[in-house]
Design a protein around this motif. Structure first.
Motif, short mmCIF file in Angstrom:
data_model
loop_
_atom_site.label_atom_id
_atom_site.label_comp_id
_atom_site.label_asym_id
_atom_site.label_seq_id
_atom_site.Cartn_x
_atom_site.Cartn_y
_atom_site.Cartn_z
N ILE A 296 0.85 -1.19 0.00
CA ILE A 296 0.00 0.00 0.00
C ILE A 296 0.89 1.24 0.00
O ILE A 296 1.83 1.33 0.80
N THR A 297 0.60 2.18 -0.88
CA THR A 297 1.35 3.43 -0.90
C THR A 297 0.62 4.45 -0.03
O THR A 297 -0.53 4.79 -0.30
N LEU A 298 1.29 4.91 1.02
CA LEU A 298 0.70 5.86 1.94
C LEU A 298 1.13 7.29 1.60
O LEU A 298 2.22 7.51 1.08
N GLY A 299 0.27 8.25 1.93
CA GLY A 299 0.58 9.66 1.71
C GLY A 299 -0.01 10.23 0.44
O GLY A 299 0.07 11.44 0.21
N LEU A 300 -0.61 9.38 -0.40
CA LEU A 300 -1.18 9.83 -1.67
C LEU A 300 -2.55 10.45 -1.47
O LEU A 300 -3.26 10.13 -0.51
N PRO A 301 -2.99 11.29 -2.41
CA PRO A 301 -4.36 11.82 -2.35
C PRO A 301 -5.39 10.80 -2.85
O PRO A 301 -6.59 11.06 -2.80
N ILE A 302 -4.92 9.67 -3.37
CA ILE A 302 -5.79 8.60 -3.85
C ILE A 302 -5.35 7.29 -3.19
O ILE A 302 -4.30 7.24 -2.55
N ILE A 303 -6.15 6.24 -3.35
CA ILE A 303 -5.83 4.95 -2.74
C ILE A 303 -5.13 4.07 -3.77
O ILE A 303 -5.60 3.91 -4.90
N ARG A 304 -4.03 3.48 -3.34
CA ARG A 304 -3.34 2.50 -4.17
C ARG A 304 -2.88 1.33 -3.33
O ARG A 304 -2.11 1.49 -2.38
N THR A 305 -3.39 0.15 -3.65
CA THR A 305 -2.89 -1.08 -3.05
C THR A 305 -2.36 -1.95 -4.19
O THR A 305 -2.67 -1.71 -5.35
N SER A 306 -1.58 -2.95 -3.84
CA SER A 306 -0.96 -3.75 -4.89
C SER A 306 -0.56 -5.12 -4.37
O SER A 306 -0.40 -5.32 -3.16
N VAL A 307 -0.40 -6.04 -5.30
CA VAL A 307 0.29 -7.29 -4.97
C VAL A 307 1.73 -6.93 -4.64
O VAL A 307 2.23 -5.90 -5.09
N LEU A 326 -3.53 -10.68 -5.17
CA LEU A 326 -4.43 -9.73 -5.81
C LEU A 326 -5.76 -9.68 -5.07
O LEU A 326 -6.33 -8.59 -4.85
N ASP A 327 -6.26 -10.83 -4.66
CA ASP A 327 -7.50 -10.86 -3.87
C ASP A 327 -7.34 -10.02 -2.60
O ASP A 327 -8.23 -9.23 -2.24
N LEU A 328 -6.21 -10.18 -1.93
CA LEU A 328 -5.96 -9.44 -0.69
C LEU A 328 -5.81 -7.95 -0.95
O LEU A 328 -6.29 -7.12 -0.17
N ALA A 329 -5.15 -7.59 -2.05
CA ALA A 329 -4.97 -6.18 -2.38
C ALA A 329 -6.32 -5.50 -2.60
O ALA A 329 -6.55 -4.37 -2.16
N ILE A 330 -7.21 -6.20 -3.29
CA ILE A 330 -8.56 -5.65 -3.51
C ILE A 330 -9.31 -5.58 -2.18
O ILE A 330 -10.00 -4.58 -1.89
N GLU A 331 -9.17 -6.61 -1.35
CA GLU A 331 -9.85 -6.62 -0.05
C GLU A 331 -9.42 -5.44 0.82
O GLU A 331 -10.24 -4.86 1.53
N TYR A 332 -8.14 -5.08 0.78
CA TYR A 332 -7.66 -3.94 1.56
C TYR A 332 -8.12 -2.62 0.96
O TYR A 332 -8.38 -1.65 1.69
N ALA A 333 -8.22 -2.55 -0.35
CA ALA A 333 -8.63 -1.30 -1.01
C ALA A 333 -10.07 -0.94 -0.68
O ALA A 333 -10.42 0.24 -0.57
N ILE A 334 -10.92 -1.96 -0.50
CA ILE A 334 -12.35 -1.71 -0.31
C ILE A 334 -12.64 -0.90 0.96
O ILE A 334 -13.29 0.16 0.89
N PRO A 335 -12.20 -1.35 2.16
CA PRO A 335 -12.51 -0.55 3.35
C PRO A 335 -11.83 0.82 3.34
O PRO A 335 -12.37 1.79 3.87
N MET A 336 -10.64 0.91 2.73
CA MET A 336 -9.98 2.20 2.62
C MET A 336 -10.81 3.15 1.77
O MET A 336 -10.96 4.34 2.08
N ALA A 337 -11.38 2.62 0.68
CA ALA A 337 -12.21 3.44 -0.20
C ALA A 337 -13.50 3.86 0.51
O ALA A 337 -13.93 5.01 0.41
N ILE A 338 -14.12 2.92 1.22
CA ILE A 338 -15.36 3.24 1.94
C ILE A 338 -15.10 4.29 3.01
O ILE A 338 -15.89 5.23 3.20
N ASN A 339 -13.96 4.15 3.70
CA ASN A 339 -13.58 5.13 4.71
C ASN A 339 -13.47 6.52 4.11
O ASN A 339 -13.96 7.51 4.65
#
Length: 347
Positions: A296-307, A326-339
């Protein structure tokens, strides 16, 4: 609130298209997000056929055209791969150009709020540079195209969350880059990420740079002169930080849950313990049994997760690549996006 997640194709000569098709083949994915692929539609179609999948490729030119329905893969088509010239498992400027363009397009879609988060499949740095785009990885591309100055790489697998003070630089250069202000910034980024993951008061371990964290200056001065003052300042600002701690001790405690997050000083210091947990090698069959872990790249104005694995050129096109990461990267992106969606609603 179901977020729209843009998944980049990755290097078309690698396993990216294959693991995307495998992930998008799972019905549960569509219950939690609205996923789409950014890349070349013909390449994704080719991966569908190679895997014998029944998925249909829905070619779109804008996000609004996506159907987000199980059974189809919405592909924001950049039409930038000539399949007749593509060699699986080979470095090429064409593949590097296509991979780079998919990343940049996903960034633009996120900045325009057309998607709520981005997830990246693996790219090949040599191919990217051969295409004339001189970046050392995804993190640097995202920072450049979002004009972000303070950013860091966070790796997550089970109890282990590792952020890096330096990443893709020579080890000799990394030592020179360990400065108090940078360490404080990274502690802050890690704290905020842990809070976003639902950890109210995260306890953070900060690794030393030198053996035995310098051992009072016997094995180097960076620990006493840069890292220790950074930890003290972080504590004064209200963060639960400890360090510098010899990394061989810190990571052993972290994997058991003693620390909610760890600060590593350089690339391999953080990546080795992380991959010892997430990567499982099957020695009998001479292949990776499982490859897990999220970048996960932190500090960005957008959300980016990755394998957090590479293009695996040696197995590209064989149908055996694992989509776990990839499944896990998507799983982490979802709550971050909802937040983030929740916060924008309150503004």
């Amino acid at each position: 609130m179901i977020p729209k997640i843009a998944v980049t194709m990755g290097d078309p000569a690698g396993i990216g298209p294959e693991i995307i098709v495998k992930s998008f083949s799972k019905k549960a994915l569509y219950n939690t997000c609205k996923p789409l692929v950014v890349g070349d539609a013909d390449t994704i179609q080719d991966a569908v056929e190679k895997l014998g999948s029944s998925l249909k490729v829905n070619v779109i030119a804008k996000v609004d055209d996506a159907v987000f329905e199980y059974g189809s893969i919405d592909v924001f088509d950049l039409d930038n791969v000539e399949l007749g010239q593509l060699e699986l498992g080979k470095v090429s400027a064409m593949a590097g150009k296509a991979a780079f363009e998919s990343v940049v397009k996903a960034i633009h879609l996120a900045l325009a709020n057309e998607v709520d988060a981005t997830v990246t499949a693996p790219i090949n740095k040599e191919s990217i540079n051969l295409a004339g785009h001189h970046y050392s990885g995804h993190t640097e591309i995202y920072a450049d195209y979002t004009d972000t100055k303070k950013f860091a790489m966070l790796l997550v697998e089970k109890n282990l969350r590792v952020i890096h003070v330096t990443t893709h630089v020579a080890l000799r250069q990394a030592c020179d880059m360990i400065k108090k202000d940078r360490v404080v910034d990274v502690i802050r980024l890690l704290h905020n990420a842990c809070v976003q993951f639902g950890i109210e008061k995260p306890k953070i371990g900060v690794a030393g740079l030198n053996p035995h964290a310098g051992d009072g200056g016997l094995f180097g001065t960076e620990d006493d002169q840069e890292i220790l003052p950074a930890v003290k300042e972080a504590v004064e600002q209200g963060y639960l930080a400890e360090g510098p701690i010899p990394p061989d001790t810190m990571f052993a405690k972290a994997v058991q849950g003693y620390y909610d997050g760890c600060v590593a000083m350089y690339h391999d210091q953080g990546h080795i313990p992380f991959k010892m947990i997430g990567f499982k090698w099957d020695n009998e069959n001479q292949k990776m049994e499982s490859v897990k872990g999220v970048n996960i790249t932190l500090g960005l104005p957008i959300i980016r997760t990755s394998v957090d694995h590479g293009t695996a050129f040696e197995i590209a096109g064989k149908g055996i690549a694992s989509e776990d990461a990839l499944d896990l990267a998507i799983e982490y992106a979802i709550p971050m996006a909802i937040n983030r969606m929740d916060k924008s609603k309150d503004i």
